[in-house]
Design a protein around this motif. Sequence first.
Motif, PDB file in Angstrom:
ATOM      1  N   LEU A  33       0.817  -1.207   0.000  1.00 44.13           N
ATOM      2  CA  LEU A  33       0.000   0.000   0.000  1.00 44.13           C
ATOM      3  C   LEU A  33       0.854   1.261   0.000  1.00 44.13           C
ATOM      4  O   LEU A  33       0.545   2.241  -0.683  1.00 44.13           O
ATOM      5  CB  LEU A  33      -0.935   0.009   1.206  1.00 44.13           C
ATOM      6  N   SER A  34       1.934   1.243   0.759  1.00 43.23           N
ATOM      7  CA  SER A  34       2.755   2.451   0.898  1.00 43.23           C
ATOM      8  C   SER A  34       3.741   2.649  -0.243  1.00 43.23           C
ATOM      9  O   SER A  34       4.314   3.733  -0.381  1.00 43.23           O
ATOM     10  CB  SER A  34       3.520   2.416   2.223  1.00 43.23           C
ATOM     11  N   ALA A  35       3.936   1.620  -1.085  1.00 48.86           N
ATOM     12  CA  ALA A  35       4.947   1.685  -2.149  1.00 48.86           C
ATOM     13  C   ALA A  35       4.760   2.902  -3.045  1.00 48.86           C
ATOM     14  O   ALA A  35       3.685   3.114  -3.610  1.00 48.86           O
ATOM     15  CB  ALA A  35       4.894   0.411  -2.988  1.00 48.86           C
ATOM     16  N   THR A  64       6.888   5.747   3.424  1.00 46.21           N
ATOM     17  CA  THR A  64       7.564   4.582   3.985  1.00 46.21           C
ATOM     18  C   THR A  64       6.548   3.692   4.699  1.00 46.21           C
ATOM     19  O   THR A  64       5.484   4.160   5.128  1.00 46.21           O
ATOM     20  CB  THR A  64       8.654   4.992   4.991  1.00 46.21           C
ATOM     21  N   GLN A  65       6.902   2.424   4.824  1.00 46.43           N
ATOM     22  CA  GLN A  65       6.033   1.497   5.559  1.00 46.43           C
ATOM     23  C   GLN A  65       5.898   1.929   7.009  1.00 46.43           C
ATOM     24  O   GLN A  65       4.846   1.772   7.622  1.00 46.43           O
ATOM     25  CB  GLN A  65       6.605   0.078   5.456  1.00 46.43           C
ATOM     26  N   ALA A  66       6.967   2.514   7.553  1.00 43.29           N
ATOM     27  CA  ALA A  66       6.946   2.977   8.943  1.00 43.29           C
ATOM     28  C   ALA A  66       5.915   4.082   9.140  1.00 43.29           C
ATOM     29  O   ALA A  66       5.206   4.115  10.158  1.00 43.29           O
ATOM     30  CB  ALA A  66       8.329   3.467   9.354  1.00 43.29           C
ATOM     31  N   THR A  67       5.813   4.994   8.170  1.00 44.35           N
ATOM     32  CA  THR A  67       4.827   6.077   8.247  1.00 44.35           C
ATOM     33  C   THR A  67       3.413   5.510   8.273  1.00 44.35           C
ATOM     34  O   THR A  67       2.560   5.934   9.071  1.00 44.35           O
ATOM     35  CB  THR A  67       4.979   7.032   7.049  1.00 44.35           C
ATOM     36  N   LEU A  68       3.149   4.526   7.402  1.00 47.32           N
ATOM     37  CA  LEU A  68       1.838   3.909   7.346  1.00 47.32           C
ATOM     38  C   LEU A  68       1.541   3.160   8.646  1.00 47.32           C
ATOM     39  O   LEU A  68       0.430   3.220   9.180  1.00 47.32           O
ATOM     40  CB  LEU A  68       1.757   2.958   6.154  1.00 47.32           C
ATOM     41  N   GLN A  97      -0.877   4.046  15.773  1.00 48.45           N
ATOM     42  CA  GLN A  97      -0.821   5.124  16.758  1.00 48.45           C
ATOM     43  C   GLN A  97      -1.690   6.328  16.394  1.00 48.45           C
ATOM     44  O   GLN A  97      -1.784   7.287  17.157  1.00 48.45           O
ATOM     45  CB  GLN A  97       0.635   5.587  16.947  1.00 48.45           C
ATOM     46  N   GLY A  98      -2.283   6.289  15.211  1.00 48.26           N
ATOM     47  CA  GLY A  98      -3.127   7.405  14.796  1.00 48.26           C
ATOM     48  C   GLY A  98      -2.354   8.644  14.390  1.00 48.26           C
ATOM     49  O   GLY A  98      -2.914   9.746  14.340  1.00 48.26           O
ATOM     50  N   ARG A  99      -1.051   8.469  14.098  1.00 46.48           N
ATOM     51  CA  ARG A  99      -0.240   9.621  13.665  1.00 46.48           C
ATOM     52  C   ARG A  99      -0.521   9.887  12.191  1.00 46.48           C
ATOM     53  O   ARG A  99      -0.082   9.147  11.308  1.00 46.48           O
ATOM     54  CB  ARG A  99       1.245   9.348  13.897  1.00 46.48           C
ATOM     55  N   VAL A 100      -1.262  10.933  11.932  1.00 43.97           N
ATOM     56  CA  VAL A 100      -1.707  11.230  10.571  1.00 43.97           C
ATOM     57  C   VAL A 100      -0.564  11.831   9.758  1.00 43.97           C
ATOM     58  O   VAL A 100       0.042  12.824  10.180  1.00 43.97           O
ATOM     59  CB  VAL A 100      -2.900  12.212  10.588  1.00 43.97           C
ATOM     60  N   PRO A 101      -0.254  11.260   8.580  1.00 43.04           N
ATOM     61  CA  PRO A 101       0.787  11.843   7.716  1.00 43.04           C
ATOM     62  C   PRO A 101       0.271  13.112   7.053  1.00 43.04           C
ATOM     63  O   PRO A 101      -0.839  13.571   7.354  1.00 43.04           O
ATOM     64  CB  PRO A 101       1.038  10.730   6.693  1.00 43.04           C
ATOM     65  N   SER A 102       1.025  13.677   6.138  1.00 36.82           N
ATOM     66  CA  SER A 102       0.574  14.889   5.460  1.00 36.82           C
ATOM     67  C   SER A 102      -0.686  14.599   4.657  1.00 36.82           C
ATOM     68  O   SER A 102      -0.975  13.446   4.296  1.00 36.82           O
ATOM     69  CB  SER A 102       1.665  15.419   4.515  1.00 36.82           C
ATOM     70  N   LEU A 103      -1.444  15.653   4.369  1.00 32.52           N
ATOM     71  CA  LEU A 103      -2.688  15.499   3.630  1.00 32.52           C
ATOM     72  C   LEU A 103      -2.456  14.828   2.279  1.00 32.52           C
ATOM     73  O   LEU A 103      -3.214  13.939   1.876  1.00 32.52           O
ATOM     74  CB  LEU A 103      -3.343  16.875   3.420  1.00 32.52           C
ATOM     75  N   ALA A 104      -1.387  15.237   1.584  1.00 39.79           N
ATOM     76  CA  ALA A 104      -1.112  14.680   0.255  1.00 39.79           C
ATOM     77  C   ALA A 104      -0.871  13.177   0.337  1.00 39.79           C
ATOM     78  O   ALA A 104      -1.360  12.402  -0.491  1.00 39.79           O
ATOM     79  CB  ALA A 104       0.097  15.376  -0.365  1.00 39.79           C
ATOM     80  N   ILE A 105      -0.115  12.740   1.350  1.00 43.24           N
ATOM     81  CA  ILE A 105       0.166  11.305   1.519  1.00 43.24           C
ATOM     82  C   ILE A 105      -1.110  10.553   1.870  1.00 43.24           C
ATOM     83  O   ILE A 105      -1.414   9.500   1.295  1.00 43.24           O
ATOM     84  CB  ILE A 105       1.245  11.089   2.605  1.00 43.24           C
ATOM     85  N   LEU A 106      -1.880  11.079   2.807  1.00 46.53           N
ATOM     86  CA  LEU A 106      -3.104  10.405   3.232  1.00 46.53           C
ATOM     87  C   LEU A 106      -4.093  10.291   2.078  1.00 46.53           C
ATOM     88  O   LEU A 106      -4.758   9.259   1.908  1.00 46.53           O
ATOM     89  CB  LEU A 106      -3.726  11.155   4.400  1.00 46.53           C
ATOM     90  N   GLU A 107      -4.185  11.324   1.252  1.00 49.07           N
ATOM     91  CA  GLU A 107      -5.089  11.284   0.108  1.00 49.07           C
ATOM     92  C   GLU A 107      -4.678  10.194  -0.877  1.00 49.07           C
ATOM     93  O   GLU A 107      -5.519   9.477  -1.421  1.00 49.07           O
ATOM     94  CB  GLU A 107      -5.114  12.641  -0.600  1.00 49.07           C
TER      95      GLU A 107
END
Length: 290
Positions: A20-22, A26-30, A36-46
Amino acid sequence: MDIKKFVAQRKALRLSQVKLSAGICTQATLSKFERQGRVPSLAILEQLCARLGLTVDDLNEVQATSVTKMRAQLDKVEDQLMMEDYRTVLQSLNDIDEAKIDAIPLKMQFYYLRGMLNALINKEPDDVLFDFARILNGFDEKHETIFTQLAYVGSGVLYERHEQPEKAKFYFTKTTGYVQRALAAAHEEAGNDYLRLLTLIFYTAEFYAHASDFVTSNDLIDAGVLLCSDKHVTYYLPRLKFLAAENAIKQHQDDDTIQCLMNEALAFARINHNEVVEVKVGALRSRYEK
């Protein structure tokens, strides 16, 4: 934010975190987002949501219905703006209570639409630039979304309308670079941002036509027509063909080419019920044939 819905969708599609993260993060961000509910940047989440067939707004169940309605309402206004139906756009925007727009992408869409409309109908510069500033300095500070580029092109339109070509050029230079980078990806992507890319292409091409840089203008027009063909959309074809006809007249091209472009602009205008371009073609033909 309903992260469980996100995880459930990923597992239903049998996608690992790595898959999914490819190419997105990074897989760590996902993993940090899911655990932990740590939301990445809007562009990444979208991008992550899009890969799962979701939107960011889908993760907020409480707002889901209102968000869907607001998105549909704003998309309709954006269609009206593409058709140059400024009176309807103005009324539609006045009917929307901006305080009730909670989703960040929709906030950016609203401020882009209002700022762009006001630039096109020659409202006060401070009002126009304030709406664009909300995007550039508030919701998209990292300038990662296409709304930043739309804010740039709207600012360029504003300064061109106020006869400040150097300031307009500053913004259109930015959009030209973005368009060149985005075109290749646009032919492959399945999202709807290609419609907004066409907006960037048209107004940037128009700016260069007014600056008598017909090579750049015509290159952008050709790119826009090709994108319309690839995506099977016709919204911008009347305006692109009309601009191409104007350029051809200014460049003293042969009569057959000019007549063909005017006929194409008129035909596409009728298909799209674009009465504005129909009137413009009639006036252009009258001036040309005198």
